[in-house]
Scaffold this motif. Structure first.
Motif, PDB file in Angstrom:
ATOM      1  N   MET A  66      10.910  -9.300   2.382  1.00  0.00           N
ATOM      2  CA  MET A  66      11.298  -7.884   2.281  1.00  0.00           C
ATOM      3  C   MET A  66      10.168  -6.977   2.757  1.00  0.00           C
ATOM      4  O   MET A  66      10.385  -6.026   3.509  1.00  0.00           O
ATOM      5  CB  MET A  66      11.649  -7.532   0.830  1.00  0.00           C
ATOM      6  N   PHE A  67       8.969  -7.264   2.313  1.00  0.00           N
ATOM      7  CA  PHE A  67       7.819  -6.450   2.707  1.00  0.00           C
ATOM      8  C   PHE A  67       7.619  -6.477   4.222  1.00  0.00           C
ATOM      9  O   PHE A  67       7.345  -5.455   4.853  1.00  0.00           O
ATOM     10  CB  PHE A  67       6.552  -6.947   2.009  1.00  0.00           C
ATOM     11  N   LYS A  68       7.760  -7.678   4.820  1.00  0.00           N
ATOM     12  CA  LYS A  68       7.567  -7.803   6.255  1.00  0.00           C
ATOM     13  C   LYS A  68       8.634  -7.023   7.027  1.00  0.00           C
ATOM     14  O   LYS A  68       8.337  -6.351   8.024  1.00  0.00           O
ATOM     15  CB  LYS A  68       7.603  -9.280   6.660  1.00  0.00           C
ATOM     16  N   VAL A  69       9.892  -7.103   6.555  1.00  0.00           N
ATOM     17  CA  VAL A  69      10.972  -6.360   7.211  1.00  0.00           C
ATOM     18  C   VAL A  69      10.762  -4.862   7.027  1.00  0.00           C
ATOM     19  O   VAL A  69      10.918  -4.077   7.978  1.00  0.00           O
ATOM     20  CB  VAL A  69      12.343  -6.799   6.663  1.00  0.00           C
ATOM     21  N   ALA A  70      10.411  -4.446   5.805  1.00  0.00           N
ATOM     22  CA  ALA A  70      10.157  -3.018   5.545  1.00  0.00           C
ATOM     23  C   ALA A  70       9.007  -2.516   6.414  1.00  0.00           C
ATOM     24  O   ALA A  70       9.037  -1.380   6.915  1.00  0.00           O
ATOM     25  CB  ALA A  70       9.848  -2.799   4.067  1.00  0.00           C
ATOM     26  N   GLN A  71       7.978  -3.346   6.605  1.00  0.00           N
ATOM     27  CA  GLN A  71       6.861  -2.951   7.467  1.00  0.00           C
ATOM     28  C   GLN A  71       7.318  -2.781   8.907  1.00  0.00           C
ATOM     29  O   GLN A  71       6.883  -1.848   9.607  1.00  0.00           O
ATOM     30  CB  GLN A  71       5.752  -3.997   7.401  1.00  0.00           C
ATOM     31  N   GLU A  72       8.222  -3.652   9.377  1.00  0.00           N
ATOM     32  CA  GLU A  72       8.725  -3.532  10.745  1.00  0.00           C
ATOM     33  C   GLU A  72       9.547  -2.245  10.901  1.00  0.00           C
ATOM     34  O   GLU A  72       9.414  -1.529  11.900  1.00  0.00           O
ATOM     35  CB  GLU A  72       9.575  -4.757  11.088  1.00  0.00           C
ATOM     36  N   ILE A  73      10.373  -1.946   9.907  1.00  0.00           N
ATOM     37  CA  ILE A  73      11.146  -0.699   9.942  1.00  0.00           C
ATOM     38  C   ILE A  73      10.202   0.501   9.878  1.00  0.00           C
ATOM     39  O   ILE A  73      10.388   1.501  10.583  1.00  0.00           O
ATOM     40  CB  ILE A  73      12.179  -0.671   8.802  1.00  0.00           C
ATOM     41  N   ALA A  74       9.166   0.420   9.031  1.00  0.00           N
ATOM     42  CA  ALA A  74       8.173   1.489   8.936  1.00  0.00           C
ATOM     43  C   ALA A  74       7.490   1.707  10.281  1.00  0.00           C
ATOM     44  O   ALA A  74       7.279   2.855  10.708  1.00  0.00           O
ATOM     45  CB  ALA A  74       7.139   1.148   7.864  1.00  0.00           C
ATOM     46  N   ARG A  75       7.165   0.624  10.967  1.00  0.00           N
ATOM     47  CA  ARG A  75       6.521   0.740  12.278  1.00  0.00           C
ATOM     48  C   ARG A  75       7.433   1.474  13.258  1.00  0.00           C
ATOM     49  O   ARG A  75       6.984   2.355  13.991  1.00  0.00           O
ATOM     50  CB  ARG A  75       6.181  -0.657  12.810  1.00  0.00           C
ATOM     51  N   ARG A  76       8.702   1.138  13.242  1.00  0.00           N
ATOM     52  CA  ARG A  76       9.653   1.781  14.148  1.00  0.00           C
ATOM     53  C   ARG A  76       9.845   3.261  13.808  1.00  0.00           C
ATOM     54  O   ARG A  76      10.139   4.077  14.682  1.00  0.00           O
ATOM     55  CB  ARG A  76      11.001   1.044  14.098  1.00  0.00           C
ATOM     56  N   GLU A  77       9.697   3.596  12.527  1.00  0.00           N
ATOM     57  CA  GLU A  77       9.877   4.983  12.073  1.00  0.00           C
ATOM     58  C   GLU A  77       8.599   5.809  12.168  1.00  0.00           C
ATOM     59  O   GLU A  77       8.623   7.024  12.016  1.00  0.00           O
ATOM     60  CB  GLU A  77      10.381   5.001  10.620  1.00  0.00           C
ATOM     61  N   GLY A  78       7.466   5.132  12.358  1.00  0.00           N
ATOM     62  CA  GLY A  78       6.192   5.843  12.343  1.00  0.00           C
ATOM     63  C   GLY A  78       5.685   6.110  10.937  1.00  0.00           C
ATOM     64  O   GLY A  78       4.845   6.993  10.730  1.00  0.00           O
ATOM     65  N   ALA A  79       6.176   5.332   9.948  1.00  0.00           N
ATOM     66  CA  ALA A  79       5.706   5.467   8.565  1.00  0.00           C
ATOM     67  C   ALA A  79       4.385   4.727   8.399  1.00  0.00           C
ATOM     68  O   ALA A  79       4.148   3.702   9.049  1.00  0.00           O
ATOM     69  CB  ALA A  79       6.742   4.923   7.591  1.00  0.00           C
ATOM     70  N   LYS A  80       3.537   5.229   7.508  1.00  0.00           N
ATOM     71  CA  LYS A  80       2.167   4.700   7.417  1.00  0.00           C
ATOM     72  C   LYS A  80       1.874   3.957   6.120  1.00  0.00           C
ATOM     73  O   LYS A  80       0.737   3.561   5.875  1.00  0.00           O
ATOM     74  CB  LYS A  80       1.175   5.850   7.599  1.00  0.00           C
ATOM     75  N   ALA A  81       2.900   3.777   5.267  1.00  0.00           N
ATOM     76  CA  ALA A  81       2.705   3.033   4.025  1.00  0.00           C
ATOM     77  C   ALA A  81       4.056   2.568   3.506  1.00  0.00           C
ATOM     78  O   ALA A  81       5.107   3.120   3.863  1.00  0.00           O
ATOM     79  CB  ALA A  81       2.000   3.889   2.976  1.00  0.00           C
ATOM     80  N   LEU A  82       4.028   1.539   2.658  1.00  0.00           N
ATOM     81  CA  LEU A  82       5.206   1.084   1.934  1.00  0.00           C
ATOM     82  C   LEU A  82       5.115   1.576   0.492  1.00  0.00           C
ATOM     83  O   LEU A  82       4.016   1.788  -0.039  1.00  0.00           O
ATOM     84  CB  LEU A  82       5.314  -0.446   1.951  1.00  0.00           C
ATOM     85  N   VAL A  83       6.275   1.752  -0.145  1.00  0.00           N
ATOM     86  CA  VAL A  83       6.329   2.219  -1.534  1.00  0.00           C
ATOM     87  C   VAL A  83       7.287   1.321  -2.297  1.00  0.00           C
ATOM     88  O   VAL A  83       8.388   1.015  -1.813  1.00  0.00           O
ATOM     89  CB  VAL A  83       6.820   3.679  -1.615  1.00  0.00           C
ATOM     90  N   THR A  84       6.887   0.881  -3.492  1.00  0.00           N
ATOM     91  CA  THR A  84       7.785   0.109  -4.355  1.00  0.00           C
ATOM     92  C   THR A  84       7.818   0.734  -5.750  1.00  0.00           C
ATOM     93  O   THR A  84       6.948   1.534  -6.111  1.00  0.00           O
ATOM     94  CB  THR A  84       7.341  -1.365  -4.485  1.00  0.00           C
ATOM     95  N   GLY A  85       8.800   0.329  -6.530  1.00  0.00           N
ATOM     96  CA  GLY A  85       8.941   0.835  -7.896  1.00  0.00           C
ATOM     97  C   GLY A  85       8.362  -0.093  -8.940  1.00  0.00           C
ATOM     98  O   GLY A  85       8.757  -0.048 -10.104  1.00  0.00           O
ATOM     99  N   GLU A  86       7.414  -0.940  -8.548  1.00  0.00           N
ATOM    100  CA  GLU A  86       6.875  -1.934  -9.471  1.00  0.00           C
ATOM    101  C   GLU A  86       6.010  -1.300 -10.571  1.00  0.00           C
ATOM    102  O   GLU A  86       5.292  -0.334 -10.336  1.00  0.00           O
ATOM    103  CB  GLU A  86       6.048  -2.958  -8.695  1.00  0.00           C
ATOM    104  N   SER A  87       6.113  -1.898 -11.747  1.00  0.00           N
ATOM    105  CA  SER A  87       5.288  -1.519 -12.899  1.00  0.00           C
ATOM    106  C   SER A  87       4.619  -2.787 -13.412  1.00  0.00           C
ATOM    107  O   SER A  87       5.298  -3.802 -13.622  1.00  0.00           O
ATOM    108  CB  SER A  87       6.158  -0.884 -13.991  1.00  0.00           C
ATOM    109  N   LEU A  88       3.337  -2.743 -13.610  1.00  0.00           N
ATOM    110  CA  LEU A  88       2.563  -3.960 -13.906  1.00  0.00           C
ATOM    111  C   LEU A  88       3.120  -4.713 -15.110  1.00  0.00           C
ATOM    112  O   LEU A  88       3.245  -4.152 -16.202  1.00  0.00           O
ATOM    113  CB  LEU A  88       1.103  -3.591 -14.151  1.00  0.00           C
ATOM    114  N   GLY A  89       3.452  -6.001 -14.892  1.00  0.00           N
ATOM    115  CA  GLY A  89       3.893  -6.872 -15.973  1.00  0.00           C
ATOM    116  C   GLY A  89       5.326  -6.689 -16.416  1.00  0.00           C
ATOM    117  O   GLY A  89       5.768  -7.350 -17.361  1.00  0.00           O
TER     118      GLY A  89
END
Length: 407
Positions: free
Chosen positions: A273-296
């Motif tokens: 998922m991260f790799k695909v999101a990074q590829e989409i981000a690259r195509r969009e010109g986005a400079k970071a990924l964001v997730t809703g994770e909370s530690l533990g």
């Protein structure tokens, strides 16, 4: 009594600290409000002395103005919204406008007047205006108490070059920075509670948010896609999301489940998922990924597992909720308006082919060895090409031109 034009004064906080770049941030917020307030009868929006002033059409009633203020307060970059009136730079008119503004406040026992003269060509100083207008309010409302510290209501009077603005009812905004002032990010967006809140929080920091939703389709139903669309429609009301890519992911999860040790499946799903999101981000010109994770919070969100998923990509991964608990996240979801939608159950990729005992302390060497069994380099562009874009209203979003368009 004179009929005054109704206004909403938009106050901001962080924007005022931006020094030489302040006007850029102000204009971004102004443009966002112009685009988002189309359901209200707005004459114009102007910058005036450290504020934005939204001028409502003459004849606008109080309930409409109140709804307008309630809408504005939810727009990122707005620290506070005051409902009031525009009048001439005349003390009698200011007194009348102050009486009208105070009448708009539902229930209070104490008040004070806070006047500010922004141009010295007006002969009456701020302290004198406080005294004169305060006396008129006391005469009209002898049952109300003047209180200098922590009054229930502050009657504001702003005298600028060509007019005066008087207000009493103020509501707190969401604060932050206007969307479009901090670049573009790609947000992994599910139909659950957490990731829409993470997206909303990044929008409040001025980021243009591009959602990437991994659907379990065709291995599951597409229910989660409809919920994500509902969530996006809520976020777009205040310009907090620009586009959502829906990624059919179920078949790839099935392949992973057949070739990878069961305890590592979840980490492998997330790395892909991260790799695909990074590829989409690259195509969009986005400079970071964001997730809703909370530690533990769940098995994939331990420190070891987060390290293994982060190692899959080169872009920075932002986790706005990493130090929050579920109750705090629920409170923010209610504030963002997404909680009720996110509370509905829907089969999605997160629950597809889940092992009984997922690894909670994965080692990167083991993960890389398992991943070597998969054609990841072929899958990533293939999955990104199959992603289905859905656009939403976001004034700060400028689509990146495709290579074909540039050619």
């Amino acid at each position: 009594m004179t009929e005054f034009q109704r206004i909403c004064l938009v106050h901001y906080h962080e924007i005022g600290l931006k020094g030489h770049n302040r006007s850029t941030f102000e204009m971004r917020l102004l443009k966002n409000l112009e685009a988002l307030l189309t359901d209200f009868d707005i004459v114009t929006i102007h910058r005036i002395s450290g504020r934005l002033c939204v001028f409502l059409r003459e004849g606008t009633d109080w309930e409409t103005e109140k709804r307008c203020a309630e809408f504005i307060r939810k727009v990122p970059g707005v620290a506070r919204v005051s409902s009031g009136y525009k009048c001439e730079r005349d003390l009698k008119q200011m007194e009348e406008a102050a009486l009208a503004a105070m009448a708009d406040v539902d229930d209070f026992t104490s008040f004070k007047v806070q006047a500010r003269r922004n141009h010295t060509d007006f002969e009456v100083g701020s302290m004198d205006m406080n005294r004169i207008i305060g006396a008129a309010l006391c005469e009209a409302h002898p049952e109300k108490k003047v209180q200098m510290k922590n009054p229930d209501v502050v009657v504001g009077v702003e005298v600028v070059q060509n007019a005066a603005y008087v207000y009493a009812r103020s509501v707190r905004g969401v604060g932050g920075l206007p969307v479009g002032s901090s670049g573009k990010v790609a947000c992994l967006l599910s139909s659950g509670i957490d990731s829409p809140v993470a997206t909303w929080r990044m929008a409040r920091r001025g980021a243009v948010c591009i959602g990437v939703h991994f659907s379990g389709r065709p291995q599951t139903s597409d229910t989660s896609e409809y919920l994500v669309d509902d969530i996006a429609h809520v976020l777009e009301k205040t310009g907090c999301i620009a586009r959502v890519y829906v990624v059919p992911f179920g078949d790839y999860q099935r392949e992973i489940s057949l070739k990878v040790p069961p305890q590592l499946r979840v980490i492998m799903y997330r790395r892909l998922m991260f790799k695909v999101a990074q590829e989409i981000a690259r195509r969009e010109g986005a400079k970071a990924l964001v997730t809703g994770e909370s530690l533990g919070q769940v098995a994939s969100q331990t420190l070891d597992n987060i390290r293994c998923t982060d190692a899959a990509v080169e872009l920075p991964v932002f986790r706005p909720l990493i130090g929050t608990d579920k109750l705090e996240i629920i409170d923010m979801a209610q504030q963002a308006g997404t909680f009720e939608i996110s509370s509905q159950d829907a089969p999605d990729c997160c629950t597809l082919f889940m092992p009984r005992s997922p690894e909670t302390h994965a080692q990167l060497e083991d993960v890389l060895a398992a991943e070597a069994l998969l054609p990841i380099d072929e899958w990533v562009p293939e999955i990104a090409d199959a992603a289905e874009p859905h656009d939403y209203r976001c004034p700060g979003y400028k689509p990146k031109k495709s290579r074909k368009a540039q050619a």
